[in-house]
Design an enzyme around this catalytic site. Structure first.
Site, PDB file in Angstrom:
ATOM      1  N   CYS A 103       0.845  -1.205   0.000  1.00 20.57           N
ATOM      2  CA  CYS A 103       0.000   0.000   0.000  1.00 20.57           C
ATOM      3  C   CYS A 103       0.878   1.253   0.000  1.00 20.57           C
ATOM      4  O   CYS A 103       1.534   1.539  -0.985  1.00 20.57           O
ATOM      5  CB  CYS A 103      -0.964  -0.058   1.188  1.00 20.57           C
ATOM      6  N   HIS A 130      -3.594  -5.644   1.137  1.00 25.39           N
ATOM      7  CA  HIS A 130      -2.947  -5.842   2.440  1.00 25.39           C
ATOM      8  C   HIS A 130      -2.935  -7.318   2.825  1.00 25.39           C
ATOM      9  O   HIS A 130      -3.863  -7.780   3.505  1.00 25.39           O
ATOM     10  CB  HIS A 130      -3.712  -5.069   3.518  1.00 25.39           C
ATOM     11  N   GLU A 132      -1.353  -8.692   5.123  1.00 28.68           N
ATOM     12  CA  GLU A 132      -1.287  -8.847   6.588  1.00 28.68           C
ATOM     13  C   GLU A 132      -2.674  -8.788   7.229  1.00 28.68           C
ATOM     14  O   GLU A 132      -2.821  -9.095   8.405  1.00 28.68           O
ATOM     15  CB  GLU A 132      -0.359  -7.784   7.181  1.00 28.68           C
TER      16      GLU A 132
END
Lengths: 730, 80, 229
Positions: C86, C203, C205
């Site tokens: 990002c 993302h 994560e």
């Protein structure tokens, strides 16, 4: 020296009587700085002068409560040495004048309230009320407010996980922007605002002070008129980048033991923070305004004390810890200045250019501030809805589709997709459900949270409406499987000097108090926003409630989405088919008549406790509370969310069709149970004395009412999802 | 001495914000709007000195930070 | 695997990615402050998501000029693996470690939603645990993810197989409707020619745990663990 004239006093929002009191407390004529300080401290926003006597009626204690109202935020125990810290606050007037910055700084302010107490914010929610969709300003205000909330919260890296949005002409001239933040702290690492320790340094950190927002607190306490839009220059500008640094710097400093007391500079900036900290600590405070970091040259003491520049904090430090604290703020590239010290005088003393520019007693500014028991009249009972001309049964699908697409029920996806709702990687239930769920760190524990109020109920019957707001928050937390703990509130009303408005306020408070008491759901923080009127037109009474609950094991939470075909759907709770104040009545029959559905608090508790227990034991596949739009809308929402249809086994006929399916009777849930567990489940309900009636089966891809209508899920989704993006694009 | 810098998107690079502003202007009844490009305006205060040297220095600033030359053009004015 | 996460002012996914790394590798990464001049010896450098410097001027522009980034560029040149997520991807573009630039999303709104990604390369150090053509579901959350590069650059990237992830629909078709931000050719993730620097807007994560509602980000971290240990 500026001469203190009658006109100047009036411009500061003080009545003649109040000014006489100022002179009495001072023992002399105040100078302009002192007048400004009295003006903001005695404003409705800071002094709660019209509401204090009523707020005392709200229950605020319980074994779960660590800190009730009166601090920067409320705190509840969530087990394992953890605490949830939360508060909701209004930023209504600034958001109407400049929607982006108004909403952004509202979000920034409420996050500061929470991290001031040593908590890391973990979630934001927003309760928003806009005018009619066809009002010329509404689209602009929705766009600006949503971007402002996103612009600030997203940059802070705190997920925005929930909230609510209503549209009603009653908010055409006064929108409501109520922002809530939930944070998590260790219960033994909480920071409070009461100053202590004579001689301890008073420290200013964060952004520099400019001339922005001077008199915001006074503005938020005055009615609007047509000239209000020209007040734009007093609106503050938010800087989420600086606030993110301030958050990290404060939490870093809080990991040590340097701080004696801390408070953010929100409304009325340096004035309210210094006065409240010293007054709470029963000490005095002296500030050297020459040390205040300023952004503009030539600022007067009056301007510095009243500035509402954002992203600032005031702290009292332990002596000897100044260097370590300064290093932390320097690392985060933030201003750090020792601007004064704590004294034992119970007075506020300000110096500027070597001279004393204000010297005033503290208690008259806070606990001795005026408090009024304003005259009030109870709201008259609403008349019955009378005879209705029901739609033809053949129009059933058109009626339902119209409701699903109405502004108050249409999907809010367009809004919440502009909010980062998954940052922090702990969002377990995202926006769109009954309550949002956010995991606590890496644990199995989670917090559930929601905001609720139904203003049309409050307007028709403030007492029942107040009860319903609290009960619905409790119900929404229950519907995801959480144990409700406590609420924060944001009480938005019109001009309290009008007895009928004060009557609404009184009624709502009494209703809320009754529900909080019955549901063991105390108020731990909150805010009052009065004078939400334009040209004498008040908003509908809107006591927004923010509820927080805890889940010991987040794997035992449920969503409203239907999970499988062949399950049985039950309605928990009885109904009389109450259509008064329903969305069906308003949207389909064009009437806002009747009393709201009453809340039977004992039944509410019984039903909710039963549902929560069933969810906790893994018996429930999906659960949704029945609220706006009634049973049929709840079923449609469950079907749309899960992509699985519903067959309603024996739909009622004649007028009962509309009353049963669209009535908004309270205290109800729909739950999905595996069909083979039906008998066991029914026995449990019987044993618990809870009404549980089969309403249908899951399966297919339609909402099927045999003999009446069969509406494809896709068609409902299109109606529900298209309205808001379509409206905003037009 | 002041440097005034306009940073604009290069021709051919889609400007979503400009497009949104254009639509909003049309919605307000400005029917003759044929296009909007949004850019940035920066003012850099400099110590007094040689205008030519200042311009070269500001050009360097634009190359290194103030503009992204993959998508943006810039224009510098030096005053005083 | 030794890893480091660079923390810029207003990075806000640094803790999230650190948790994902620790979960997968068993070791917490070094958290490196932007003002430090050098990174510790590591196998992987992560530039996390967030709003470094408030996204002021241009996303990632000021972070790209920090002291630590000079060292990141040097390490990348020496072959250390770098993952930019990002805002980290935006920073990689601003440093020139990856080609192109980011524009505001085509609809000018921030967008946070789960997107489908088609994995076009499963032979990289970052993606070897994914199936070929795997369809992933991972969240995006950004205001400026509208990837831009000239046709020439895009053709070169396609030709050399540097496009790792593209936005797709649930049938794995690369369509305009599936593109959340207007990125050219639906580009969601890019790798450099040498194969040691990956930038991606989604993302991973936020998709490493059943509680997230999906675990399609896990194989990315497992690939790195596998390749770099």
């Amino acid at each position: 020296m500026t001469e203190i004239t009658k006109e100047l006093v009036r411009d500061h929002g003080l009545s003649d009587d109040e000014y006489d009191l100022v002179v009495k407390h001072m023992g002399r004529t105040p100078n302009i700085t002192e007048l400004g300080i009295f003006s903001v401290m005695w404003s409705e926003h800071c002094s709660y002068k019209s509401s204090r006597v009523w707020l005392k009626k709200l229950p605020t204690s319980g074994p779960q409560v660590i800190q009730g109202p009166g601090e920067n935020a409320g705190i509840v125990d969530i087990g394992d040495g953890d605490a949830a810290v939360f508060k909701m606050e209004s930023h209504n007037h600034p958001s109407f004048i400049e929607p982006y910055q108004g909403a952004a700084t509202g979000v920034g302010g409420i996050m500061r309230d929470v991290f001031t107490m040593g908590a890391r914010p973990v979630a934001n929610l927003n309760a928003l009320r806009f005018g009619a969709p066809d009002h010329p300003k509404t689209r602009y205000l929705v766009g600006g407010v949503v971007s402002g909330i996103g612009g600030y919260g997203n940059c802070m890296g705190v997920p925005t996980v929930g909230g609510e949005v209503n549209f009603h002409p009653g908010y055409n001239g006064n929108i409501l922007v109520n922002a809530m933040t939930v944070g998590v702290a260790k219960a033994d690492r909480i920071f409070y605002s009461a100053a202590a320790g004579v001689g301890n340094p008073v420290v200013y950190v964060g952004s520099k002070t400019g001339r922005d927002g001077i008199h915001g607190a006074t503005m938020a306490s005055a009615e609007f008129d047509d000239q209000s839009e020209e007040k734009r220059p007093t609106v503050q500008v938010g800087d989420p980048f600086t606030e993110k640094l301030l958050l990290e710097a404060c939490l870093e400093l809080m990991s040590g033991d340097a701080i004696v007391a801390i408070q953010d500079m929100g409304a009325a900036g340096l004035t309210s923070s210094s006065v409240e900290m010293a007054s709470k600590g029963q000490v005095g405070i002296e500030l050297d305004l020459d040390q205040v970091p300023t952004r503009e040259t030539g600022m007067t003491p009056y301007e510095m004390m009243l500035s509402e520049s954002q992203e600032r904090m005031l702290m009292v430090l332990k002596p000897g810890s100044e260097e370590r604290a300064a290093d932390i703020f320097r690392k985060w590239e933030l201003d750090f200045a020792i601007i004064g010290q704590i004294t034992d005088t119970n007075r506020l003393v300000l110096r500027h250019g070597g001279a004393v520019v204000a010297d005033m007693p503290l208690h008259p500014l806070t606990e001795q501030a005026p408090s009024y028991k304003r005259p009030w009249v109870a709201t008259e009972a609403a008349e019955d809805i009378g005879d209705l001309s029901y739609p033809d049964t053949s129009a059933f699908d058109a009626v339902l589709l119209r409701l699903l697409a109405c502004p108050d029920l249409a999907s809010r996806r367009w809004i919440w997709e502009q909010y980062d709702h998954s940052v922090m990687a702990n969002t377990i239930q995202k926006p769109g459900g009954d309550a949002a769920i956010v995991r606590v760190g890496d644990s199995a524990k989670a917090l559930a949270m929601t905001t609720d109020v139904t203003p049309r109920y409050c307007k028709a019957d403030p007492f029942e409406g107040g009860k319903q707001a609290v009960a619905e928050a409790w119900r929404n937390l229950t519907a995801v499987g959480a144990t409700p703990l406590a609420i924060t509130d944001c009480l938005n009303f019109g001009n309290p000097e009008r007895p009928e408005i004060m009557g609404q306020f009184a009624g709502c408070i009494e209703g809320m108090a009754a529900a909080c008491e019955a549901l063991n759901f105390p108020v731990v923080s909150g805010n009052v926003s009065l004078y939400n009127e334009t040209n004498g037109e008040a908003i509908p009474p809107t006591p927004a409630v923010g509820g927080v609950g805890v889940l010991k094991d987040l794997r035992k939470s449920v969503t409203l989405a239907l999970k499988q075909t062949g399950s049985t759907l039950y309605v928990i709770g009885e109904a009389t088919g109450h259509l008064g104040q329903s969305l069906f009545l308003r949207e389909i029959l064009g009437s806002e008549a009747g009393p709201p559905p009453p809340v039977a608090l004992d039944v509410e508790k019984q039903n909710g406790d039963f549902v929560r227990k069933a969810i906790g034991e893994g018996l429930v596949l999906a659960c949704h509370d029945v609220s706006d739009g009634g049973l049929i809308v709840a079923l449609a929402e469950m079907a749309m969310a899960g992509g699985i249809g519903v067959e309603i086994t024996s739909p009622p006929q004649g007028p009962a069709l509309w009353h049963t399916l669209f009535g908004e009777d309270q205290g109800r849930y729909i739950i999905e149970i595996e069909t083979h567990k039906r008998d066991a489940f029914e026995k449990r309900a019987l044993d618990a004395g809870v009404s549980a009636s089969q309403i249908g089966l899951t399966g297919g891809n339609r909402l099927d009412l045999p003999g009446i209508a069969a509406i494809p899920i896709e068609k409902m989704r299109a109606a529900n999802e298209d309205w808001l993006p379509g409206y905003m694009a037009s | 001495m002041k440097a005034r810098i306009h940073v604009t998107l290069k021709n051919g690079v889609l400007d979503p914000q400009g497009k949104a502003i254009e639509n909003a202007l049309k919605a307000l009844g400005f029917d003759n709007v044929a296009g909007v490009r949004q850019g940035k305006f920066l003012e850099v205060d400099l110590a007094p000195g040689d205008a030519g040297a200042a311009k070269a220095q500001v050009d360097d600033m634009c190359q290194k930070l103030l503009a992204n030359t993959v998508i943006e053009d810039y224009d510098i004015e030096i005053e005083g | 695997m030794r890893s480091a996460v660079v923390v810029f002012p207003a990075s806000n996914c640094d803790q999230d990615v650190a948790r994902a790394l620790e979960k997968v590798t068993g070791t917490a990464p070094h958290m490196v402050w932007h003002a430090d001049s050098a990174l510790p010896e590591v196998d992987l450098i992560v530039l996390p998501g967030g709003f470094s410097y408030g996204d002021y001027l241009r996303c990632g522009a000021m972070a790209a000029k920090t002291a630590i980034m000079a060292d990141v560029v040097r390490r990348a040149g020496a072959g250390t693996h770098v993952l930019g997520i990002c805002n980290g991807f935006q920073i990689l573009l601003e440093t020139g470690l990856l080609p192109g630039a980011m524009l505001p999303n085509a609809n000018v709104h921030f967008v946070c939603r789960d997107v489908h990604l088609k994995t076009e390369r499963t032979d990289t150090v970052f993606t070897r645990h994914y199936e070929n053509d795997a369809l992933l579901r991972i969240p995006v959350a950004h205001h400026e993810g509208n990837y831009f590069a000239s046709d020439q650059v895009l053709d070169d990237l396609e030709g050399s197989g540097q496009i790792v992830f593209r936005y797709a629909d649930e049938n794995a078709d690369i369509t305009e409707d599936a593109n959340p931000n207007g990125a050219r050719r639906n580009i969601a993730g890019l790798i450099n020619g040498r194969g040691n620097v990956l930038g991606m807007m989604p993302h991973p994560e936020r998709a490493v745990d059943d509680a997230h509602g999906g675990i399609d980000g896990l194989p990315l971290f497992r690939s790195l663990l596998d390749a770099l240990s």
